[in-house]
Design a protein around this motif. Sequence first.
Motif, PDB file in Angstrom:
ATOM      1  N   THR A 129       4.962  -1.683  -2.672  1.00  0.00           N
ATOM      2  CA  THR A 129       5.174  -2.774  -1.716  1.00  0.00           C
ATOM      3  C   THR A 129       6.408  -2.491  -0.867  1.00  0.00           C
ATOM      4  OG1 THR A 129       4.061  -4.360  -3.153  1.00  0.00           O
ATOM      5  CG2 THR A 129       5.606  -5.266  -1.513  1.00  0.00           C
ATOM      6  N   LEU A 132       5.959   0.570   1.492  1.00  0.00           N
ATOM      7  CA  LEU A 132       5.192   0.245   2.693  1.00  0.00           C
ATOM      8  C   LEU A 132       5.982  -0.579   3.710  1.00  0.00           C
ATOM      9  CD1 LEU A 132       1.749  -0.371   1.018  1.00  0.00           C
ATOM     10  CD2 LEU A 132       2.335   1.481   2.604  1.00  0.00           C
ATOM     11  N   ILE A 137       0.853   3.231   6.353  1.00  0.00           N
ATOM     12  CA  ILE A 137      -0.096   3.445   5.256  1.00  0.00           C
ATOM     13  C   ILE A 137      -0.542   4.905   5.173  1.00  0.00           C
ATOM     14  CG2 ILE A 137      -2.102   2.736   6.626  1.00  0.00           C
ATOM     15  CD1 ILE A 137      -1.680   1.937   2.919  1.00  0.00           C
ATOM     16  N   HIS A 167      -0.034  -7.771   0.335  1.00  0.00           N
ATOM     17  CA  HIS A 167      -0.827  -6.823   1.114  1.00  0.00           C
ATOM     18  C   HIS A 167      -2.241  -7.335   1.345  1.00  0.00           C
ATOM     19  CE1 HIS A 167       2.296  -3.835   0.492  1.00  0.00           C
ATOM     20  NE2 HIS A 167       2.288  -4.188  -0.784  1.00  0.00           N
ATOM     21  N   THR A 171      -5.422  -2.624   2.685  1.00  0.00           N
ATOM     22  CA  THR A 171      -4.288  -1.742   2.364  1.00  0.00           C
ATOM     23  C   THR A 171      -4.395  -1.256   0.931  1.00  0.00           C
ATOM     24  OG1 THR A 171      -2.875  -2.873   3.958  1.00  0.00           O
ATOM     25  CG2 THR A 171      -1.767  -1.630   2.195  1.00  0.00           C
TER      26      THR A 171
END
Length: 186
Positions: A129, A132, A137, A167, A171
């Motif tokens: 998490t 990102l 991605i 997300h 994703t």
Amino acid sequence: MADSDPAPGTNTLVKAPSLSPEKRGTCLSMLDVVPRQRLDVLRISYSSSPEELVEEWRETHGDLPGRMGIVVVGDGAGLTRASDEDLPDSVFVTTANPNDVTGLGMRLNNYLTDLEPETQLAVCFDSLTELLQFTDIQSAFKFLHMFAGQLREVDAVGHFHLDPDAHEAQTISRLKPVFDDAVTCS
């Protein structure tokens, strides 16, 4: 290692809310895979200090593993890091810039090249998490695919945290192929 524990060479996606108590328990049990003297633990953290990770281990397991590596990803702001003198000699700490996935990969590769032959490596990546938040991605997928492959090559037991509430389903679906298994915690 119990029958339900991941086998060497396995990478697991741990889906759990960031502050879930079950996340912490699952993480610590997935790191405790062999007797301490043969255990090598690598923790990659975007939010915990080395002292916090060492203390967490001691509270849960007592004795530290034979070797523990900690990669603190971030600028260090807000981390309560005193000094290397406060940590045992078996704990190795390095830092990585969150905006430099290549640099992070190099630090992780350096740790993997120093593994002792008779040890079992257990890895915690906390968290995807946060990764990102600093990279797209596609770059994250390439990095994770490479790192998971390196962990398989050295028969490591790896797990990677992800907060599913942070997300979109797309994703999570894009990242899933990197992992051999997935666990959902509440």
